[in-house]
Design an enzyme around this catalytic site. Sequence first.
Site, PDB file in Angstrom:
ATOM      1  N   ASP A   1       0.824  -1.210   0.000  1.00 21.30           N
ATOM      2  CA  ASP A   1       0.000   0.000   0.000  1.00 21.30           C
ATOM      3  C   ASP A   1       0.857   1.258   0.000  1.00 21.30           C
ATOM      4  OD1 ASP A   1      -2.187  -1.569  -0.053  1.00 21.30           O
ATOM      5  OD2 ASP A   1      -2.612  -1.430   2.100  1.00 21.30           O
TER       6      ASP A   1
ATOM      7  N   LEU B   1     -19.728 -13.515   8.438  1.00 19.54           N
ATOM      8  CA  LEU B   1     -20.128 -14.028   9.750  1.00 19.54           C
ATOM      9  C   LEU B   1     -19.526 -13.184  10.863  1.00 19.54           C
ATOM     10  CD1 LEU B   1     -19.539 -17.849   9.104  1.00 19.54           C
ATOM     11  CD2 LEU B   1     -21.755 -16.723   9.405  1.00 19.54           C
TER      12      LEU B   1
ATOM     13  N   LYS C   1     -15.297 -24.510   9.426  1.00 19.00           N
ATOM     14  CA  LYS C   1     -15.170 -23.286   8.631  1.00 19.00           C
ATOM     15  C   LYS C   1     -14.043 -23.565   7.648  1.00 19.00           C
ATOM     16  CE  LYS C   1     -15.016 -18.267   9.014  1.00 19.00           C
ATOM     17  NZ  LYS C   1     -14.184 -17.993   7.866  1.00 19.00           N
TER      18      LYS C   1
ATOM     19  N   ARG D   1     -17.388 -14.358  -4.064  1.00 19.44           N
ATOM     20  CA  ARG D   1     -18.218 -13.623  -3.118  1.00 19.44           C
ATOM     21  C   ARG D   1     -17.971 -12.109  -3.228  1.00 19.44           C
ATOM     22  NH1 ARG D   1     -17.239 -11.589   1.931  1.00 19.44           N
ATOM     23  NH2 ARG D   1     -19.100 -11.271   3.183  1.00 19.44           N
TER      24      ARG D   1
ATOM     25  N   GLU E   1     -17.676 -23.067  -0.701  1.00 19.46           N
ATOM     26  CA  GLU E   1     -16.260 -22.765  -0.676  1.00 19.46           C
ATOM     27  C   GLU E   1     -15.562 -23.605  -1.743  1.00 19.46           C
ATOM     28  OE1 GLU E   1     -16.042 -20.444   1.725  1.00 19.46           O
ATOM     29  OE2 GLU E   1     -13.890 -20.309   2.019  1.00 19.46           O
TER      30      GLU E   1
ATOM     31  N   LYS F   1     -12.762 -18.882  15.475  1.00 21.63           N
ATOM     32  CA  LYS F   1     -11.463 -19.252  14.901  1.00 21.63           C
ATOM     33  C   LYS F   1     -10.552 -19.827  15.963  1.00 21.63           C
ATOM     34  CE  LYS F   1     -10.485 -16.631  10.760  1.00 21.63           C
ATOM     35  NZ  LYS F   1      -9.399 -16.039   9.998  1.00 21.63           N
TER      36      LYS F   1
HETATM   37  S1  IVH Z   1     -22.007 -19.824   6.409  1.00 20.88           S
HETATM   38  C1  IVH Z   1     -25.178 -16.739   5.710  1.00 20.88           C
HETATM   39  N1  IVH Z   1     -20.505 -21.942   6.636  1.00 20.88           N
HETATM   40  O1  IVH Z   1     -16.801 -17.948   5.939  1.00 20.88           O
HETATM   41  C2  IVH Z   1     -24.165 -17.825   5.617  1.00 20.88           C
HETATM   42  N2  IVH Z   1     -19.515 -19.969   5.840  1.00 20.88           N
HETATM   43  O2  IVH Z   1     -16.997 -15.357   7.358  1.00 20.88           O
HETATM   44  C3  IVH Z   1     -22.810 -17.316   5.848  1.00 20.88           C
HETATM   45  N3  IVH Z   1     -17.148 -20.209   5.302  1.00 20.88           N
HETATM   46  O3  IVH Z   1     -17.981 -16.017   3.291  1.00 20.88           O
HETATM   47  C4  IVH Z   1     -21.734 -18.283   5.607  1.00 20.88           C
HETATM   48  N4  IVH Z   1     -16.948 -22.323   5.797  1.00 20.88           N
HETATM   49  O4  IVH Z   1     -16.646 -18.081   2.759  1.00 20.88           O
HETATM   50  C5  IVH Z   1     -20.557 -20.653   6.284  1.00 20.88           C
HETATM   51  N5  IVH Z   1     -19.315 -23.912   6.889  1.00 20.88           N
HETATM   52  C6  IVH Z   1     -19.352 -22.628   6.523  1.00 20.88           C
HETATM   53  C7  IVH Z   1     -18.234 -21.945   6.048  1.00 20.88           C
HETATM   54  C8  IVH Z   1     -18.351 -20.609   5.715  1.00 20.88           C
HETATM   55  C9  IVH Z   1     -16.324 -21.253   5.360  1.00 20.88           C
HETATM   56  C10 IVH Z   1     -16.724 -18.858   4.890  1.00 20.88           C
HETATM   57  C11 IVH Z   1     -17.558 -18.304   3.800  1.00 20.88           C
HETATM   58  C12 IVH Z   1     -18.055 -16.980   4.266  1.00 20.88           C
HETATM   59  C13 IVH Z   1     -17.152 -16.690   5.401  1.00 20.88           C
HETATM   60  C14 IVH Z   1     -17.877 -15.853   6.430  1.00 20.88           C
END
Ligand code: IVH
Length: 660
Positions: free
Chosen positions: A34, A79, A107, A128, A166, A295
Site C-alpha cells: 500500500d 459471519l 469453517k 463472493r 467454498e 477461529k
Molecule cells: S455460512 C449466511 N458456513 O466464511 C451464511 N460460511 O466469514 C454465511 N465459510 O464467506 C456463511 N466455511 O466463505 C458458512 N461452513 C461454513 C463456512 C463458511 C467457510 C466462509 C464463507 C463466508 C465466510 C464468512
Amino acid sequence: MADFSYTDAIDQAKTAALAYYDGSDEVMTDADYDTLLDRIREYETANPDEVIEHDLFTAVAAGVSAGGNVTHDVPMLSLDKVTDLADIETFADRIAAAGGTISVEPKLDGMAFNARYENGTLVQVSTRGDGTTGEDLTSNVLKLDIAGLPKRLGKGLADTVNVRGELLMSFSDFEFSNANRIASGRPAFANPRNATAGTVRKAELPYDVKVSFVAYDAVGAEPWELELDGFVLSSALYSTTETDIVAKVLAFGQDRKAAEFPYPTDGVVLKAVERNVRDSLGATSSTPRWAVAYKYEAETGISVIRDIVEGVGRTGNISYTAHYDPVLVDGSTISRATLHNPSKIAELGVGIGSIVEVYKANDIIPRVGRVIENPEGVTVYVPSDVSPSGAPLDQSAAIWRSLDPNDSIGALVAYAGSRDALDIDGFSTAIADALVSGEHPLVNDIADLFTLQFQQLANLSLGVTEKGTKRFLGAKTAEKILANIDAAKQQPLNRVITALGIRKSGRTFGRRLANHFHTMDALLAATEDDFLTSGIEGVGPERAALFHDGFQRNRPVIDKLRAAGVNMGEEPAAAEDGDAAARPLEGMKVVVTGSMSGALAGTRTEVQEHIERLGATASGSVSKNTSLLIAGANAGSKVAKAESLGVRVLTEAEFEATYL
Ligand code: IVH
C-alpha cells in the site's frame, strides 16, 4: 532518504501483485504494498508527463484477467466472529431462547463462491467479492473438473438456484496440484488457499490440478435436495459424539489436525439449524444473527533470534533470513524465517537476541509473528546499506537491491544450473557458492562453468564438517557434474536464455523469447523496439528495455558460452544432420506417465512408439538414468519418484512446447 525510482517502484508493485495472485510466497507485506502504491500515486500526480501505463490502481491487479462484475441476487453475508469460548455459550443461549438447535460445522479455508443454476443448468460461477458484487470467473472455473460442483441439477427445483460454498483444495488435492505445478517449472503454491485462488484466476493452466466445492448455503433449494444432486455439504463433513456445544468445538479443534480431516480449516461455524428460527432471528446488513464463526488460535512457539543473514538473489534483491533456535510448532521443527525487507524488520522491531513468537503462516510457512521482548542490550537490526561485496544498494523500493553483479553471481550461477535452466544434475547452491567465492573464484560468470577442469572441481572446498574436518567435492561428484555440464551444452536455446538470468525473465520468457527470435544472434541484434513490437505476451515497455539491456550486457558472457560450444540456435543438430530435426529426443531415455491428450495422445504403446520415433528410448519406469519424465493428466507416483531422483519432469504441454 534514497531517491525514488518510479519505474522500479512500478516494477516491484507488479511483481508483488503477480506473486499475490499467483499464489507464490509474498514478495512484500500488504502494508508495504500500500505504501508503495501511495508513492507511485504521489509521483504520478507530481509528474504527469512521466506516467507509464499500468493497471496497478484498478481493482484487479496486474496481469489478472477479469471476467467482469456480478451482482448477487441475495447478498452473500459474512459471519460475526466470536473470539473466546464464553462467547460461544452466549450465542448458544440466544439460539436456545429462539427455540432452535445448533450445528457445529467446519469453517473451510478456501474461496467463497456463488454457483448459479438456471432451469437446472450451471450458468454462472462468481466470487463472493464484497458480498454484494463478485467477480465472474465462470469460464475459468468451468474449464476445471471440480468435484462437488455438478453442471446440472436434478428435476423439481426452483428455476433459479444459487448455491453458496467454498471452492478449495483438500490437502491431497493440494499435494497433487502442487507437484504438477512444480514439475511444470513454476514456483510452488504456498498453501491450499493460495493454490485455489491462483488456479481459478488463470484462464489457461498448463498443468493438472484438483479442486473441490463444498456447499454451505443455498438460495432456492434445501440442503438435502443439494446433497441428492451431488453436492458435498459442509454440515455433513464432521460429526462427534460430544453433545455440549463447547465440547464439540474443542473436539473439532483437535480432529481438524488429524490426517483424516481432508480439508484446510481455520475454525468452526455455529448455526441455528431450523429455517424458521433463522428467519425469525434475521440478519444485519452484513451478518446473519443465527450464525457465528469461531477461529482457533494459530499454534505458536517461542524462540530466540540468533542471527539475521543477508543474502542476494539472482537479480540483486537483498533478503533477510532470521535464524532462531529450533522450536516445534504444529508438528514440525522450524528454525528460519524470512524477515522480508528493511521496513518489515523495523515494523517488527526485531534484532539479534530478540525473544520472538514464531508461527506457521497458513499452517505451512515459518514466520516471525512478534517480538515478545528485546532483552537488555538487544537492539533492532539495522540492515546494512551496502551489499555483501560493499556496493551501495538501491533503496528506492521496499525490497532493497544491489546493482553490483558480483553480489548476485552466486545465486545466478546456482540458477543457471537449476532444473529450470541448464539442468545440470548434481549441481547445488552450495557448489555454486563455493565456485564463486574466494580471492580467485573459479567462476566469475556462468560461461566459466563450461571451462572448469576436473582437478579444480574435485578439489573444490565446501567448508568444514561439524567435526571440523575439511570437505571437498571429490572426484566422483566432480566427474558426474563435469559430464552433466558437458551435456548441458546441448540444452535448447530457451534454457540458455533462461540461464542468463536477465531481469524479469525466467523459464517462461526464456521459452517465449526462443520461440520468437529462434537464435541468440537474433536476440543480440534485437533493438528495444524489436522486443516491444515482438508481440510476445507479457512484454511491455519495461521488459523490452530490460531485455534489450540484458542481452547487450551479457554479450561477453554469450561469446564465451558460444566459444565453449553451448547451443545458440533453436535446433542444435539440425544444421549438420537433416534427420536430427525430426529426432529432437536423440539419445534421451524418456518415461511417460498419466494420459496424454495433445500431440502425444494414444495408447501407452502408441505414445512410446511416438517418443521413439522422435529419437528417444522409451522406458516404463523412472530411474536415475531417465533423462525426462513426461507427465500427462492424473500422473501418479512417478512424478514424485522423478523429483526425488532429480529427473527432469515436463507436462505434456511443456514437452510439446520444448520439443515438438
Ligand atoms: S455460512 C449466511 N458456513 O466464511 C451464511 N460460511 O466469514 C454465511 N465459510 O464467506 C456463511 N466455511 O466463505 C458458512 N461452513 C461454513 C463456512 C463458511 C467457510 C466462509 C464463507 C463466508 C465466510 C464468512
